[in-house]
Design a protein around this motif. Sequence first.
Motif, PDB file in Angstrom:
ATOM      1  N   ARG A 137      -1.742   7.908 -10.665  1.00  7.21           N
ATOM      2  CA  ARG A 137      -0.395   7.931 -10.099  1.00  7.21           C
ATOM      3  C   ARG A 137      -0.430   8.302  -8.626  1.00  7.21           C
ATOM      4  O   ARG A 137       0.298   7.714  -7.812  1.00  7.21           O
ATOM      5  CB  ARG A 137       0.466   8.919 -10.872  1.00  7.21           C
ATOM      6  CG  ARG A 137       1.889   9.038 -10.300  1.00  7.21           C
ATOM      7  CD  ARG A 137       2.697  10.065 -11.048  1.00  7.21           C
ATOM      8  NE  ARG A 137       2.878   9.659 -12.436  1.00  7.21           N
ATOM      9  CZ  ARG A 137       3.538  10.384 -13.345  1.00  7.21           C
ATOM     10  NH1 ARG A 137       4.061  11.555 -12.987  1.00  7.21           N
ATOM     11  NH2 ARG A 137       3.665   9.951 -14.569  1.00  7.21           N
ATOM     12  N   LEU A 138      -1.269   9.277  -8.281  1.00  2.85           N
ATOM     13  CA  LEU A 138      -1.350   9.706  -6.887  1.00  2.85           C
ATOM     14  C   LEU A 138      -1.759   8.539  -5.991  1.00  2.85           C
ATOM     15  O   LEU A 138      -1.190   8.326  -4.918  1.00  2.85           O
ATOM     16  CB  LEU A 138      -2.352  10.854  -6.746  1.00  2.85           C
ATOM     17  CG  LEU A 138      -2.631  11.313  -5.311  1.00  2.85           C
ATOM     18  CD1 LEU A 138      -1.342  11.832  -4.666  1.00  2.85           C
ATOM     19  CD2 LEU A 138      -3.720  12.384  -5.281  1.00  2.85           C
ATOM     20  N   LYS A 168      -1.306   5.403  -6.529  1.00  7.12           N
ATOM     21  CA  LYS A 168      -0.196   4.461  -6.424  1.00  7.12           C
ATOM     22  C   LYS A 168       0.854   4.979  -5.447  1.00  7.12           C
ATOM     23  O   LYS A 168       1.426   4.221  -4.659  1.00  7.12           O
ATOM     24  CB  LYS A 168       0.428   4.230  -7.796  1.00  7.12           C
ATOM     25  CG  LYS A 168      -0.481   3.443  -8.745  1.00  7.12           C
ATOM     26  CD  LYS A 168       0.165   3.283 -10.114  1.00  7.12           C
ATOM     27  CE  LYS A 168      -0.758   2.502 -11.052  1.00  7.12           C
ATOM     28  NZ  LYS A 168      -0.193   2.352 -12.419  1.00  7.12           N
ATOM     29  N   GLU A 169       1.113   6.278  -5.482  1.00  7.60           N
ATOM     30  CA  GLU A 169       2.084   6.863  -4.569  1.00  7.60           C
ATOM     31  C   GLU A 169       1.627   6.773  -3.120  1.00  7.60           C
ATOM     32  O   GLU A 169       2.435   6.681  -2.202  1.00  7.60           O
ATOM     33  CB  GLU A 169       2.340   8.321  -4.948  1.00  7.60           C
ATOM     34  CG  GLU A 169       3.075   8.476  -6.282  1.00  7.60           C
ATOM     35  CD  GLU A 169       3.181   9.929  -6.714  1.00  7.60           C
ATOM     36  OE1 GLU A 169       2.560  10.790  -6.031  1.00  7.60           O
ATOM     37  OE2 GLU A 169       3.864  10.202  -7.725  1.00  7.60           O
ATOM     38  N   LYS A 199      -0.567  -1.586  -3.284  1.00  5.22           N
ATOM     39  CA  LYS A 199       0.862  -1.815  -3.411  1.00  5.22           C
ATOM     40  C   LYS A 199       1.286  -3.256  -3.095  1.00  5.22           C
ATOM     41  O   LYS A 199       2.131  -3.821  -3.794  1.00  5.22           O
ATOM     42  CB  LYS A 199       1.608  -0.842  -2.494  1.00  5.22           C
ATOM     43  CG  LYS A 199       3.123  -0.904  -2.619  1.00  5.22           C
ATOM     44  CD  LYS A 199       3.773   0.156  -1.755  1.00  5.22           C
ATOM     45  CE  LYS A 199       5.285   0.118  -1.908  1.00  5.22           C
ATOM     46  NZ  LYS A 199       5.943   1.138  -1.066  1.00  5.22           N
TER      47      LYS A 199
END
Length: 446
Positions: free
Chosen positions: A370-371, A373-374, A379
Motif C-alpha cells: 500500500r505504501l 502505491k501511495e 500509478k
Amino acid sequence: MADLFDSVEPSRVPLAERMRPKRLDEIAGQRHLVGPGKPLRLAFESGKPHSMILWGPPGVGKTTLARLMAHAFDAEFVALSAVFSGVKDIREAVSQAQAAKARGRHTILFVDEVHRFNKAQQDAFLPYVEQGLLTFIGATTENPSFEVNSALLSRAAVYVLEPLDAEAMGGLFERGRAIACPQLVFDETSRERMIGFADGDARRLMNLIEQVQVAAETAGVNPVTPEFVDEALSSKLRRFDKGGEAFYDQISALHKSVRGSNPDAALYWLCRMLDGGADALYLGRRLVRMAVEDIGLADPRALEIALNACTTYERLGSPEGELALAQATVFLACAAKSNAVYKAYNAARQYVRNDVSRPVPLHLRNAPTRLMKELGYGKTYRYAHDEPEAYAAGETYLPDGMAPPDWYRPTPYGMEARISAKLEHLRELDAAVAPALRSGARGKKE
C-alpha cells in the motif's frame, strides 16, 4: 664444438640428424630469409653475428640456422632447452661464455622454446647480451610479441620461418629416402600421403620415413602402398597446439569463414581443428558465439541449431556427434548475417559503464504494498496488452531525462528486415500520439 653424434655409429643416428644441413645453401625452404640478398644470408656474409628470435613452427630449421651461424662465425655453440633448463643452467652457460672469451672466442647461446622461460629467466640474459659477452638466439613456436619480454625483444631481430612447402618437402623426402631406405619403392600417392602427414615439418617427415622403413622391412612390403602408409603411421594428427597460436589462428579462420558466408571454408577449418585434436565441445561453444554475434536476429534459428548441435554431440560423442557440428557450421555459414544485436549490446554496456545510476521511473516501478502505491509506484503505467495493437503508443521505458539512444539498428537482411519494418511502424504510432502526450495526457492506467 664436437657434435653430439660424432661418436655414434652413423646408421644409429636419427635420420633427421643425418639430414641436418651443413651449409646455408642446403637449407630447405625459407628463401625469404636465406636466399641471395635476404636478411639471414646478409647476416652470415657480414661476419658480424647479432641476437635474434627465430619464430616458426616445428621442424623448419630454427636449430639448424643457429648451429650454422655458430659454425660460420667460428663461435662456441651453447644450447639450452627452456623446457628443461633454469636460472642455474643460464649461469653455467654464461660461465662457459666467459671462459670462451678468455680464450679469444665468442659464444652463441641458443635457447630452444624460449617462450617457456618466465620473465625472470628471460631477464637473466639481458646484461650479457648488452655487454656483448654472447650472441643470443632464441627459437619459439609462439608469437614473440606475446611470449618474449619486451626488453629482450627490443635487443633481438625477429625472423619468421614458414612451414615448408610441397616442393621443399618433396626434395627432402627424396633425399631422406635415398639415405635411409634406397631399396624401398614409393608410388606418387604414397609419397604425397607421407608428405601430407608431415605437415610442413622436416623433422617429422624424416621420422615418418624411418617408421615406414622399419614397418616395411618387418612386413616384407615393397613397394610401399598408400594403404600400408596409413597402417604404419598410426598417428596422423596435424600440427596443432591446443594452447598456442596455431589454435587461435585456426579458430579465427573458422569464425571468419562463417561470418564470410563460405560453407566450404568453414567446414575445412572445422575439420582441421577436429583432426588436430581440438575439443569438439569447445568448437560447439564457438559456433554458439557465432550464432549470436554474426547472425543474431537475422535468423534466430541459428542459435537453436548451434545449441542443438552441442547437445547432440554430448549425447553421441565422436565421431557421430561431429556431423551435428558440421551441420550447424554449414547452416551458420549460409544464414543471413547481422551483428546489429552485438553492436547494440556493446554500445549499451559502454553507456551503462560510464553513466550515473539513473532511478527507475515511478510508472515502471512495482507496487506490491500500500505504501508503494501511495508513493505513486506504477500509478500511470499502461498495460500494453490492453492497448490497440498491444502497443502503448508514446509510452516511455527509459529513465527520466535519458534521450532515446537508438542502439539497436536492425539490418535489411533475413528476419531483421521484418523487425525493422515493425519498429518503423511503432515509431509512427508514437509520433501520432506525441502531441497529446505533450499536453499531459498519459492514457489509461492499470
